[in-house]
Design a protein around this motif. Structure first.
Motif, PDB file in Angstrom:
ATOM      1  N   SER A 324      24.145   3.892 -67.961  1.00  0.00           N
ATOM      2  CA  SER A 324      25.249   3.282 -68.696  1.00  0.00           C
ATOM      3  C   SER A 324      25.403   1.810 -68.342  1.00  0.00           C
ATOM      4  N   ASP A 325      25.350   0.949 -69.330  1.00  0.00           N
ATOM      5  CA  ASP A 325      25.581  -0.477 -69.090  1.00  0.00           C
ATOM      6  C   ASP A 325      26.994  -0.720 -68.583  1.00  0.00           C
ATOM      7  N   ARG A 326      27.906   0.146 -68.964  1.00  0.00           N
ATOM      8  CA  ARG A 326      29.316  -0.008 -68.594  1.00  0.00           C
ATOM      9  C   ARG A 326      29.591   0.398 -67.152  1.00  0.00           C
ATOM     10  N   HIS A 327      28.830   1.342 -66.621  1.00  0.00           N
ATOM     11  CA  HIS A 327      29.183   1.927 -65.325  1.00  0.00           C
ATOM     12  C   HIS A 327      28.122   1.760 -64.239  1.00  0.00           C
ATOM     13  N   ARG A 328      26.949   1.241 -64.550  1.00  0.00           N
ATOM     14  CA  ARG A 328      25.877   1.206 -63.558  1.00  0.00           C
ATOM     15  C   ARG A 328      26.207   0.299 -62.369  1.00  0.00           C
ATOM     16  N   MET A 329      27.163  -0.635 -62.533  1.00  0.00           N
ATOM     17  CA  MET A 329      27.492  -1.532 -61.422  1.00  0.00           C
ATOM     18  C   MET A 329      28.134  -0.772 -60.264  1.00  0.00           C
ATOM     19  N   LYS A 330      28.577   0.474 -60.520  1.00  0.00           N
ATOM     20  CA  LYS A 330      29.164   1.271 -59.442  1.00  0.00           C
ATOM     21  C   LYS A 330      28.113   1.676 -58.410  1.00  0.00           C
ATOM     22  N   LEU A 331      26.838   1.552 -58.767  1.00  0.00           N
ATOM     23  CA  LEU A 331      25.750   1.847 -57.842  1.00  0.00           C
ATOM     24  C   LEU A 331      25.058   0.571 -57.364  1.00  0.00           C
ATOM     25  N   GLN A 332      25.772  -0.541 -57.405  1.00  0.00           N
ATOM     26  CA  GLN A 332      25.193  -1.805 -56.949  1.00  0.00           C
ATOM     27  C   GLN A 332      24.716  -1.681 -55.508  1.00  0.00           C
ATOM     28  N   GLY A 333      23.479  -2.062 -55.266  1.00  0.00           N
ATOM     29  CA  GLY A 333      22.900  -1.951 -53.930  1.00  0.00           C
ATOM     30  C   GLY A 333      21.933  -0.789 -53.795  1.00  0.00           C
ATOM     31  N   ILE A 334      21.861   0.085 -54.827  1.00  0.00           N
ATOM     32  CA  ILE A 334      20.980   1.253 -54.717  1.00  0.00           C
ATOM     33  C   ILE A 334      19.514   0.819 -54.624  1.00  0.00           C
ATOM     34  N   GLU A 335      19.207  -0.349 -55.168  1.00  0.00           N
ATOM     35  CA  GLU A 335      17.826  -0.835 -55.118  1.00  0.00           C
ATOM     36  C   GLU A 335      17.366  -1.127 -53.687  1.00  0.00           C
ATOM     37  N   ARG A 336      18.298  -1.218 -52.759  1.00  0.00           N
ATOM     38  CA  ARG A 336      17.958  -1.484 -51.363  1.00  0.00           C
ATOM     39  C   ARG A 336      17.683  -0.205 -50.578  1.00  0.00           C
ATOM     40  N   ALA A 337      17.881   0.938 -51.219  1.00  0.00           N
ATOM     41  CA  ALA A 337      17.640   2.224 -50.551  1.00  0.00           C
ATOM     42  C   ALA A 337      16.148   2.453 -50.343  1.00  0.00           C
ATOM     43  N   TRP A 338      15.809   3.221 -49.322  1.00  0.00           N
ATOM     44  CA  TRP A 338      14.427   3.605 -49.061  1.00  0.00           C
ATOM     45  C   TRP A 338      14.068   4.888 -49.812  1.00  0.00           C
TER      46      TRP A 338
END
Length: 535
Positions: A324-338
């Motif tokens: 969701s373009d509207r809600h994906r910011m709630k997972l900001q930082g997930i790209e840093r997960a291993w």
């Protein structure tokens, strides 16, 4: 319009036609079976000339399934026809759980199929709010039929070429959505989020201590895992299964909204080290099971980087919001997960089961789990054996879960999934607003829901005048279970409840079914009042 041919043909108590179909004539193709009372599974393919019998049987089965699918979307139908375990064990209206020594007729088999659905729970019903996985997607259902028909295994390319490539395409797409670069990322589809979380701990331990694979736990220090007090119980279960011990899972405090407090994580790591524990793994949750809370991933990633710890994000429930373009910011930082757990069988509505473990470092899954069984994974095959993905798994046999997601993605597109997620969260906001307007309802936490979870109490009129304290809490604690019991007996709607910490039993409503409308939410609240006003 739903056709009810199956009831006419397979109803056990119906009057049968005096002229029964001659099975030999059916096998010879001269007649189509309309009565299965003298036919058995041995008459189906691959029996000689069994095509017409098989066609007729499968058509009747489709009638049963089609009727059920139609009924599931009808609000006048029940969510469940509840019976106690002893009633189902004793048998109801010809439905018998006992296993026979002699084969039963195809007619009875069709009756059993119908009754299995009849006495189960209609999780696709728009008024089923009980679990994180709900809904009935027709494309996903069709995919599941195809998977069962193909009946193959996901360990080598030679027996599952198309499905193996589909899984690769999906994993790369999901890794891209998480935010990893094209040069990194690995993964595999697993039998549920618990196993995906177990993989993350297994791979993390191997990353830091590869010798554990061959030499065992004796070569390891006392390792510590960190997870929030609102995280899924699978983290502790995985620690138990992997021999790390549940006592070595450090539970980190959360704020009132259910989010892990970064400062508490930092202090827990330091304290654990002082006690001789060796921290190696932190689990952050994106969408907690009860509150639907999202841990502050960037802050947790900073701490993990500072202490050289493996950061896993359990996004089994919240991963769908990435669509969701509207809600994906709630997972900001997930790209840093291993590593990341993502369950498309939850918010994305894929039929159970469909869960993926994504690992950032390519090749680590295979190194951790491969044993190179020579009867499966020969190195001298005439094709690229890197597509023999079975050695990445702790399983041998592995169900084809990826195809359901692949086919639904083709049917909906990324935008369709995003719109579906948006609608579910809009339903949660509508319930949140209604609860504040209605007398007798109280929100467990006052903030607007982050996910589609909404938690609340219903206080019957008899308790509203009581002062706050232990007596009121004891009586309020009994309200949700009693309403739930009446709800199940009536079968009109289904919602979950639980206590949490010092909080007495409250209702937890979750939205993952795109069939649910605002009228269903209004019905839920009205029904709770009807069933609980006299308590």
């Amino acid at each position: 319009m739903c056709f009810l041919l199956s009831d006419r043909i397979i109803e056990k108590s119906s009057v049968r036609d005096n002229q029964q179909v001659d099975s030999a004539a059916v096998r010879d193709g001269r007649q189509t079976p309309g009565d299965f009372s003298s036919l058995y599974s041995k008459d189906l393919l691959p029996a000689s000339s069994g095509e017409e019998i098989t066609r007729g049987f499968l058509q009747e089965l489709v009638n049963i399934l089609f009727t059920y699918i139609c009924k599931s979307s009808q609000r006048s139908s029940k969510v469940l026809d509840f019976h106690h375990p002893h009633q189902l064990k004793e048998g109801l209206d010809g439905f018998n759980l006992n296993l026979p020594d002699q084969p039963e007729t195809l007619e009875q088999i069709l009756v059993d199929c119908r009754d299995t659905l009849k006495y189960g729970v209609s999780t696709g019903h728009p008024r089923f709010f009980n679990q994180l996985s709900s809904g009935l997607d027709v494309i996903g259902t069709a995919a599941e039929w195809l998977i069962s028909t193909a009946n193959t295994n996901m360990f080598t390319y030679e027996v599952s070429p198309v499905f193996i490539l589909m899984e690769e395409v999906l994993l790369r797409k999901m890794q891209s959505i998480v935010g990893w670069s094209s040069g990194e990322g690995d993964g595999i589809f697993c039998p549920g989020g618990t196993i995906s979380n177990l993989y993350s701990i297994l791979v993390a331990r191997y990353h830091f201590y590869p010798e554990v694979k061959t030499r065992g736990m004796g070569v390891l220090p006392q390792l510590g895992i960190f997870t929030s007090e609102h995280s899924h119980y699978s983290v502790k279960k995985s620690a138990a299964v992997l021999g790390l011990g549940t006592e070595n899972v450090v539970v980190v405090k959360c704020d009132e909204r259910g989010k892990m407090i970064p400062a508490e994580l930092e202090s827990s790591i330091v304290t654990a080290q002082e006690k001789g524990l060796v921290p190696f793994y932190v689990n952050a949750t994106a969408g907690t099971t009860v509150y639907g809370a999202f841990d502050p991933l960037d802050a947790i990633a900073d701490i993990c980087h500072r202490h050289s710890l493996w950061m896993h994000v359990d996004a089994a429930w919240g991963g769908g919001l990435l669509m969701s373009d509207r809600h994906r910011m709630k997972l900001q930082g997930i790209e840093r997960a291993w590593s990341v757990t993502w369950n498309p069988h939850k918010m994305m509505g894929v039929p159970l089961q469909c869960s993926a473990i994504l690992v950032k470092k390519r090749g680590l899954l295979r190194q951790c789990n491969e044993l190179g069984a020579e009867y499966l994974f020969q190195a001298d095959k005439h094709y690229d054996v890197s597509y023999d993905t079975g050695d990445k798994s702790i399983q041998c046999g592995r169900h084809v879960d990826a195809f359901k997601l692949w086919l639904m993605w083709k049917a909906k597109g990324s935008q369709g999934f995003g719109a579906q997620v948006d609608k579910c969260l809009e339903n949660a906001e509508y319930l949140y607003d209604q609860l504040q307007r209605r007398t007798g309802f109280e929100l467990v936490y006052k903030n607007k829901p982050e996910h589609s979870n909404v938690c609340f109490w219903y206080t019957p009129p008899s308790l509203r005048g009581l002062p706050l304290g232990p007596d009121r809490d004891t009586r309020l604690h009994q309200v949700a279970p009693q309403i739930k019991g009446r709800m199940m007996e009536k079968g009109s709607v289904l919602i979950g409840y639980q206590p949490l910490g010092a909080k007495v039993n409250f209702f937890r409503c979750v939205f993952s079914n795109p069939a649910t409308q605002q009228e269903d939410i209004d019905f839920l609240l009205d029904e709770i009042i009807r069933l609980g006003h006299d308590l």
